[in-house]
Design a protein around this motif. Sequence first.
Motif, mmCIF file in Angstrom:
data_model
loop_
_atom_site.group_PDB
_atom_site.id
_atom_site.type_symbol
_atom_site.label_atom_id
_atom_site.label_comp_id
_atom_site.label_asym_id
_atom_site.label_seq_id
_atom_site.Cartn_x
_atom_site.Cartn_y
_atom_site.Cartn_z
ATOM 1 N N GLU A 20 0.837 -1.174 0.007
ATOM 2 C CA GLU A 20 -0.017 -0.053 -0.147
ATOM 3 C C GLU A 20 0.905 1.450 0.055
ATOM 4 O OE1 GLU A 20 -0.996 0.409 4.517
ATOM 5 O OE2 GLU A 20 -2.264 -0.939 3.522
ATOM 6 N N LEU A 21 0.260 2.242 -0.437
ATOM 7 C CA LEU A 21 1.084 3.657 -0.692
ATOM 8 C C LEU A 21 0.118 4.679 -0.335
ATOM 9 C CD1 LEU A 21 3.074 3.241 -3.966
ATOM 10 C CD2 LEU A 21 3.996 3.210 -1.593
ATOM 11 N N ARG A 22 0.478 5.868 0.301
ATOM 12 C CA ARG A 22 -0.206 6.974 0.565
ATOM 13 C C ARG A 22 -0.526 7.477 -0.963
ATOM 14 N NH1 ARG A 22 1.223 10.064 5.860
ATOM 15 N NH2 ARG A 22 -0.722 11.400 5.128
ATOM 16 N N SER A 23 -1.660 8.298 -0.964
ATOM 17 C CA SER A 23 -2.044 8.705 -2.039
ATOM 18 C C SER A 23 -0.840 9.889 -2.933
ATOM 19 C CB SER A 23 -3.220 9.800 -1.842
ATOM 20 O OG SER A 23 -3.583 10.609 -3.232
ATOM 21 N N GLY A 24 -0.155 10.504 -2.052
ATOM 22 C CA GLY A 24 0.742 11.605 -2.258
ATOM 23 C C GLY A 24 2.154 10.595 -2.870
ATOM 24 N N MET A 25 2.563 9.996 -2.239
ATOM 25 C CA MET A 25 3.652 8.928 -2.654
ATOM 26 C C MET A 25 3.603 8.233 -3.932
ATOM 27 S SD MET A 25 6.289 9.255 -0.773
ATOM 28 C CE MET A 25 7.292 7.909 -1.349
ATOM 29 N N LEU A 26 1.998 7.681 -4.145
ATOM 30 C CA LEU A 26 1.724 6.926 -5.263
ATOM 31 C C LEU A 26 1.836 8.063 -6.723
ATOM 32 C CD1 LEU A 26 0.793 4.565 -6.700
ATOM 33 C CD2 LEU A 26 -1.518 5.018 -6.036
ATOM 34 N N GLN A 27 1.179 9.148 -6.364
ATOM 35 C CA GLN A 27 1.141 10.111 -7.471
ATOM 36 C C GLN A 27 2.634 10.425 -7.680
ATOM 37 O OE1 GLN A 27 -1.784 13.226 -6.940
ATOM 38 N NE2 GLN A 27 -1.240 14.165 -8.825
ATOM 39 N N LYS A 28 3.413 10.642 -6.833
ATOM 40 C CA LYS A 28 4.901 11.003 -7.157
ATOM 41 C C LYS A 28 5.532 9.856 -8.161
ATOM 42 C CE LYS A 28 5.541 14.059 -3.335
ATOM 43 N NZ LYS A 28 6.210 14.255 -2.069
ATOM 44 N N LYS A 29 5.272 8.668 -8.004
ATOM 45 C CA LYS A 29 6.020 7.746 -8.548
ATOM 46 C C LYS A 29 5.390 7.713 -10.045
ATOM 47 C CE LYS A 29 6.855 4.365 -4.644
ATOM 48 N NZ LYS A 29 7.919 4.019 -4.978
ATOM 49 N N ILE A 30 4.512 8.526 -10.535
ATOM 50 C CA ILE A 30 4.226 8.400 -11.707
ATOM 51 C C ILE A 30 4.156 9.830 -12.336
ATOM 52 C CG2 ILE A 30 1.835 7.817 -13.225
ATOM 53 C CD1 ILE A 30 0.743 6.310 -10.776
ATOM 54 N N PRO A 31 5.220 10.015 -12.897
ATOM 55 C CA PRO A 31 5.527 11.450 -13.610
ATOM 56 C C PRO A 31 4.623 11.870 -14.690
ATOM 57 C CG PRO A 31 7.691 10.232 -13.603
ATOM 58 C CD PRO A 31 6.680 9.360 -13.177
ATOM 59 N N GLY A 32 4.060 13.021 -14.583
ATOM 60 C CA GLY A 32 3.416 13.609 -15.732
ATOM 61 C C GLY A 32 1.741 13.399 -15.330
ATOM 62 N N ILE A 33 1.412 12.775 -14.503
ATOM 63 C CA ILE A 33 -0.049 12.575 -14.278
ATOM 64 C C ILE A 33 -0.463 13.627 -13.404
ATOM 65 C CG2 ILE A 33 0.118 11.150 -12.218
ATOM 66 C CD1 ILE A 33 -2.300 9.635 -13.111
ATOM 67 N N SER A 34 -1.371 14.390 -14.012
ATOM 68 C CA SER A 34 -2.076 15.321 -13.097
ATOM 69 C C SER A 34 -3.015 14.961 -12.174
ATOM 70 C CB SER A 34 -3.060 16.269 -14.172
ATOM 71 O OG SER A 34 -4.391 15.644 -14.432
ATOM 72 N N ASN A 35 -3.289 15.954 -11.127
ATOM 73 C CA ASN A 35 -4.225 15.522 -9.888
ATOM 74 C C ASN A 35 -5.505 15.019 -10.433
ATOM 75 O OD1 ASN A 35 -2.385 16.365 -8.047
ATOM 76 N ND2 ASN A 35 -2.887 18.345 -7.881
ATOM 77 N N LYS A 36 -6.126 15.541 -11.515
ATOM 78 C CA LYS A 36 -7.507 15.310 -11.916
ATOM 79 C C LYS A 36 -7.369 13.904 -12.629
ATOM 80 C CE LYS A 36 -10.838 16.531 -15.276
ATOM 81 N NZ LYS A 36 -11.309 17.318 -16.624
ATOM 82 N N MET A 37 -6.463 13.656 -13.360
ATOM 83 C CA MET A 37 -6.369 12.206 -13.878
ATOM 84 C C MET A 37 -5.965 11.147 -12.923
ATOM 85 S SD MET A 37 -6.876 10.748 -16.706
ATOM 86 C CE MET A 37 -6.941 11.860 -17.524
#
Length: 91
Positions: A20-37
């Motif tokens: 499991e990952l926290r939302s912010g950490m997961l999003q940081k692992k995916i460069p280029g994805i916007s918050n909305k996406m």
Amino acid sequence: MNLIGTKWKPLILFHLLDGELRSGMLQKKIPGISNKMFTQTVRELEKDGLLSRKVYPVVPPKVEYKLSDRGRSLETILRSLDQWGLHDCEK
């Protein structure tokens, strides 16, 4: 393919294979994805039963994502795609 056939879904699922990952950490692992996406994609994955979302009642909000059993069943496919991509980049 309807469940994971977008640009971002396989990446999100792949990064959750190790736990499991926290939302912010997961999003940081995916460069280029916007918050909305990011939000739209994790909601679709949750709706399709591939991941689960846990919200902790704290301030600031803490949200964690992890693979469901159904999502974990994609592990072989996701790891194979990763290996193929690594091999293809070597060419």
